[in-house]
Design an enzyme around this catalytic site. Structure first.
Site, PDB file in Angstrom:
ATOM      1  N   LYS A 303     -27.103 -14.326 -14.367  1.00 51.44           N
ATOM      2  CA  LYS A 303     -26.845 -12.914 -14.036  1.00 51.44           C
ATOM      3  C   LYS A 303     -26.181 -12.120 -15.161  1.00 51.44           C
ATOM      4  O   LYS A 303     -26.385 -10.921 -15.265  1.00 51.44           O
ATOM      5  CB  LYS A 303     -25.974 -12.816 -12.776  1.00 51.44           C
ATOM      6  CG  LYS A 303     -26.740 -13.113 -11.492  1.00 51.44           C
ATOM      7  CD  LYS A 303     -25.859 -12.883 -10.273  1.00 51.44           C
ATOM      8  CE  LYS A 303     -26.634 -13.177  -9.006  1.00 51.44           C
ATOM      9  NZ  LYS A 303     -25.883 -12.958  -7.788  1.00 51.44           N
ATOM     10  N   ASP A 339     -26.444  -6.657  -5.325  1.00 47.11           N
ATOM     11  CA  ASP A 339     -25.516  -7.475  -4.535  1.00 47.11           C
ATOM     12  C   ASP A 339     -24.422  -6.607  -3.906  1.00 47.11           C
ATOM     13  O   ASP A 339     -24.040  -6.819  -2.743  1.00 47.11           O
ATOM     14  CB  ASP A 339     -24.848  -8.546  -5.414  1.00 47.11           C
ATOM     15  CG  ASP A 339     -25.759  -9.733  -5.673  1.00 47.11           C
ATOM     16  OD1 ASP A 339     -26.697  -9.948  -4.878  1.00 47.11           O
ATOM     17  OD2 ASP A 339     -25.548 -10.443  -6.680  1.00 47.11           O
ATOM     18  N   GLY A 363     -12.504 -16.598  -3.825  1.00 51.50           N
ATOM     19  CA  GLY A 363     -13.458 -16.896  -4.899  1.00 51.50           C
ATOM     20  C   GLY A 363     -13.468 -15.774  -5.919  1.00 51.50           C
ATOM     21  O   GLY A 363     -13.217 -14.604  -5.577  1.00 51.50           O
ATOM     22  N   GLY A 366     -19.419 -15.009  -9.664  1.00 53.85           N
ATOM     23  CA  GLY A 366     -20.375 -13.916  -9.856  1.00 53.85           C
ATOM     24  C   GLY A 366     -20.483 -13.010  -8.634  1.00 53.85           C
ATOM     25  O   GLY A 366     -20.417 -11.774  -8.753  1.00 53.85           O
TER      26      GLY A 366
HETATM   27  P1  NAP Z   1     -20.087 -18.816  -8.565  1.00 55.04           P
HETATM   28  O1  NAP Z   1     -20.245 -17.772  -9.603  1.00 55.04           O
HETATM   29  O2  NAP Z   1     -20.268 -20.243  -8.919  1.00 55.04           O
HETATM   30  O3  NAP Z   1     -18.616 -18.636  -7.925  1.00 55.04           O
HETATM   31  C1  NAP Z   1     -18.121 -19.532  -6.977  1.00 55.04           C
HETATM   32  C2  NAP Z   1     -16.637 -19.267  -6.770  1.00 55.04           C
HETATM   33  O4  NAP Z   1     -16.173 -20.199  -5.806  1.00 55.04           O
HETATM   34  C3  NAP Z   1     -15.796 -19.497  -8.026  1.00 55.04           C
HETATM   35  O5  NAP Z   1     -14.694 -18.647  -7.990  1.00 55.04           O
HETATM   36  C4  NAP Z   1     -15.349 -20.951  -7.863  1.00 55.04           C
HETATM   37  O6  NAP Z   1     -14.168 -21.259  -8.532  1.00 55.04           O
HETATM   38  C5  NAP Z   1     -15.123 -20.988  -6.378  1.00 55.04           C
HETATM   39  N1  NAP Z   1     -15.176 -22.352  -5.893  1.00 55.04           N
HETATM   40  C6  NAP Z   1     -16.130 -23.275  -6.115  1.00 55.04           C
HETATM   41  N2  NAP Z   1     -15.827 -24.432  -5.495  1.00 55.04           N
HETATM   42  C7  NAP Z   1     -14.627 -24.233  -4.888  1.00 55.04           C
HETATM   43  C8  NAP Z   1     -13.767 -25.063  -4.124  1.00 55.04           C
HETATM   44  N3  NAP Z   1     -14.101 -26.318  -3.849  1.00 55.04           N
HETATM   45  N4  NAP Z   1     -12.612 -24.531  -3.660  1.00 55.04           N
HETATM   46  C9  NAP Z   1     -12.276 -23.268  -3.940  1.00 55.04           C
HETATM   47  N5  NAP Z   1     -13.036 -22.435  -4.686  1.00 55.04           N
HETATM   48  C10 NAP Z   1     -14.195 -22.915  -5.152  1.00 55.04           C
HETATM   49  O7  NAP Z   1     -21.085 -18.552  -7.344  1.00 55.04           O
HETATM   50  P2  NAP Z   1     -21.519 -17.123  -6.740  1.00 55.04           P
HETATM   51  O8  NAP Z   1     -22.784 -16.653  -7.334  1.00 55.04           O
HETATM   52  O9  NAP Z   1     -20.339 -16.233  -6.784  1.00 55.04           O
HETATM   53  O10 NAP Z   1     -21.863 -17.546  -5.234  1.00 55.04           O
HETATM   54  C11 NAP Z   1     -20.851 -17.943  -4.383  1.00 55.04           C
HETATM   55  C12 NAP Z   1     -21.356 -18.103  -2.956  1.00 55.04           C
HETATM   56  O11 NAP Z   1     -21.841 -16.865  -2.468  1.00 55.04           O
HETATM   57  C13 NAP Z   1     -22.495 -19.096  -2.802  1.00 55.04           C
HETATM   58  O12 NAP Z   1     -22.291 -19.830  -1.624  1.00 55.04           O
HETATM   59  C14 NAP Z   1     -23.720 -18.215  -2.676  1.00 55.04           C
HETATM   60  O13 NAP Z   1     -24.738 -18.825  -1.911  1.00 55.04           O
HETATM   61  C15 NAP Z   1     -23.149 -17.019  -1.943  1.00 55.04           C
HETATM   62  N6  NAP Z   1     -23.922 -15.805  -2.216  1.00 55.04           N
HETATM   63  C16 NAP Z   1     -24.542 -15.201  -1.153  1.00 55.04           C
HETATM   64  C17 NAP Z   1     -25.271 -14.056  -1.355  1.00 55.04           C
HETATM   65  C18 NAP Z   1     -25.945 -13.422  -0.190  1.00 55.04           C
HETATM   66  O14 NAP Z   1     -26.824 -12.578  -0.387  1.00 55.04           O
HETATM   67  N7  NAP Z   1     -25.549 -13.737   1.010  1.00 55.04           N
HETATM   68  C19 NAP Z   1     -25.372 -13.493  -2.643  1.00 55.04           C
HETATM   69  C20 NAP Z   1     -24.712 -14.119  -3.701  1.00 55.04           C
HETATM   70  C21 NAP Z   1     -23.979 -15.282  -3.472  1.00 55.04           C
HETATM   71  P3  NAP Z   1     -14.169 -21.922 -10.019  1.00 55.04           P
HETATM   72  O15 NAP Z   1     -14.509 -20.786 -10.960  1.00 55.04           O
HETATM   73  O16 NAP Z   1     -12.814 -22.439 -10.179  1.00 55.04           O
HETATM   74  O17 NAP Z   1     -15.241 -22.988  -9.992  1.00 55.04           O
END
Ligand code: NAP
Length: 508
Positions: A303, A339, A363, A366
């Site tokens: 992204k 988003d 969190g 992204g």
């Molecule tokens: P990302 O960039 O990998 O961010 C994930 C976040 O969660 C980071 O801050 C990470 O911390 C934290 N995290 C990961 N494992 C963890 C744990 N065990 N305990 C506490 N914090 C933890 O992913 P993303 O793109 O933001 O997506 C995150 C979630 O949102 C996913 O489940 C995705 O499917 C969902 N999502 C949904 C939509 C929708 O349309 N519904 C759109 C986008 C995303 P660290 O940096 O320390 O690893």
């Protein structure tokens, strides 16, 4: 309609299972490939005439416009079991009344394969793309087979360029060909091949019975991707990410294209090296093949990295610093972020005015960037919680929010009105049974919003139910951001019902 055929492979250990699979395949396939090498020796002893003719006689009759394709592949070429030269001799020297034949290159000379009605000569490489791919094509062509099948394993999407070039060459030489890039990164070749002149594409009988890596189920190939209706003018869109196998986007967007009867398709584009993909497959000045790309939905981990390849960025994407949507017009690439819109729309519908609402965002990845941007733009007071405090502080700093540390083990969240989970805790897979907060911590909140959409009901949402706090799941955001993508790409009002049904059907 293009002229290509869909071949469904059937592969079973026993004759009864095989016959049952043939009956199921008939509805979907133009060609049914019988993988005779999958049968146990006790069910099909190729050296025993009686065993062979008994099985052949029992093969169910299929309608006249469909055809069987026989395959008897040894293990070292991707088959199910070891086969001796004698067994292969026996196999190819009989059975030609069944239909077509797909014989491996090394065996053509030894066999009566030329007696078969339509002959495919095939070469498989399950380890990668051989350097002498052109030489293999020329060797196969010299075999005088009716059709050449070349299937190679690809690890990144650009590995499939060599296979696609063979298709272009074969077309210019009037040579019938089935080019396949195996693996998730090559899935697009299975979907788009027929549109660009491939003689046939292989599909699995159902989602769990693929006979080669990256195979799409026949039902999806026909109903979701409409592979036989595509042509070289079809507008191609795709999900650009490092793990596209789990994406719901093909179901959502193809449902919208189909609803509007557009000559457009949305395919998985699994990309590890983004720069190479953009250079060799997308950017007009440097690309090596023409696929008529019109846009992408961009996901993890590309992204932010995609931004440097774009000609223009809209204001929201620039402020968030991430792009999840690319539109291509006349060779120029425009970046957007849907988003934020997708996140806030369901929230406004369910909560109303967000001005001064106190929101805890779990969190700092992204998705959290788009979430915090949208919340701050709507006037909410936001606190970003992350396990790494420096990440929480950095994100919070960009959008004038507060920062705090995860996990929130012993404290209530009473100081907040809304909790938004953007961590993967609770997502299907390794975080299945995790929840970032328990019911007692949620008491007093007005709303819990979990961005996760697989599963549909997450552990956090179950905790919200226990605490009698209203909740929103990630599906609402997924659909809302996709609707906005459709508006950007096509200018049309997206069919929300069809898009939601398509993804719900898949999740079910
Ligand atoms: P990302 O960039 O990998 O961010 C994930 C976040 O969660 C980071 O801050 C990470 O911390 C934290 N995290 C990961 N494992 C963890 C744990 N065990 N305990 C506490 N914090 C933890 O992913 P993303 O793109 O933001 O997506 C995150 C979630 O949102 C996913 O489940 C995705 O499917 C969902 N999502 C949904 C939509 C929708 O349309 N519904 C759109 C986008 C995303 P660290 O940096 O320390 O690893």
């Amino acid at each position: 309609m293009n002229k290509g055929k869909i071949c469904v492979s059937v592969c079973a250990a026993t004759a009864d299972q095989l016959f049952e699979q043939i009956k199921r395949a008939e509805d979907l396939a133009d060609v049914i490939e019988i993988r005779f090498d999958c049968l146990k020796e006790s069910e099909f002893n190729v050296l025993n005439d009686k065993s062979v003719s008994a099985l052949y006689q029992k093969i169910p009759k299929i309608s006249k416009d469909k055809v069987f394709l026989s395959t008897f592949r040894p293990k070292d070429q991707g088959g199910a079991r070891e086969l001796t030269p004698e067994e292969r001799d026996y196999f190819w020297n009989g059975g030609y009344e069944i239909g077509w034949a797909d014989c491996e290159e090394d065996y053509i000379e030894n066999s009566f394969y030329w007696l078969w009605e339509e002959r495919i000569c095939s070469s498989h490489d399950f380890n990668g793309v051989p350097e002498n791919l052109t030489e293999i094509y020329e060797r196969l062509k010299a075999s005088q087979a009716d059709t050449l099948k070349i299937a190679v394993r690809v690890d990144d999407i650009t590995d499939s360029i060599a296979v696609w070039k063979l298709l272009e060459r074969a077309k210019s030489e009037n040579q019938s060909i089935i080019p396949i890039a195996m693996g998730e990164s090559g899935k697009w070749t299975r979907i788009l091949g027929l549109a660009h002149g491939a003689m046939m594409t292989y599909a699995s009988l159902d989602a769990t019975s693929e006979t080669a890596p990256g195979q799409v189920s026949a039902k999806d190939l026909i109903e979701v991707y409409r592979a036989k209706e595509l042509n070289a003018e079809t507008d191609v869109y795709g999900i650009l990410g490092s793990n596209t196998g789990v994406s719901m986007s093909p179901y959502i967007h193809n449902a919208a294209f189909q609803h509007h009867n557009l000559n457009a398709v949305f395919v998985p584009l699994q990309v590890q090296n983004l720069d190479e993909f953009m250079r060799r497959m997308v950017l007009p000045a440097t690309r090596e093949i023409e696929l008529n790309f019109k846009g992408f939905s961009v996901t993890l981990p590309h992204k932010q990295a995609i931004i440097k390849h774009l000609d223009e960025l809209d204001e929201t994407a620039a402020k968030i610093g991430a792009v999840n949507t690319v539109k291509i017009v006349d060779g120029k690439l425009y970046g957007y972020n849907t988003d934020a819109h997708g996140f806030i729309e369901p929230l406004l519908n369910s909560y109303g005015d967000l001005k001064n609402a106190r929101v805890a965002v779990f969190g700092a990845g992204g998705a959290a960037r788009a979430v915090v941007y949208a919340l701050r733009t709507a006037g909410a007071d936001v606190t970003v919680f992350a396990r790494d405090p420096s990440k929480a502080e950095s994100l919070a700093g960009d959008f004038q929010a507060a920062a705090a540390k995860l996990p929130v083990v012993n404290c209530e969240l009473r100081d907040f009105d809304i909790l938004v989970n953007t961590t993967p805790l609770g997502m299907k897979g390794k975080f299945d049974h995790h929840t970032p907060a328990l019911a007692w911590q949620l008491e007093g909140l007005h709303l819990v919003y979990d961005l996760i959409y697989i599963p549909f009901q997450t552990p956090l949402m179950a905790e919200a139910d226990k605490a009698e706090v209203p909740k929103i799941g990630g599906l609402a955001m997924l659909i809302a951001q996709a609707i906005e993508q459709q508006r950007i790409w096509t200018g049309l009002a997206a069919p929300m019902k069809e898009m939601s049904r398509a993804v719900l059907k898949r999740l079910a």
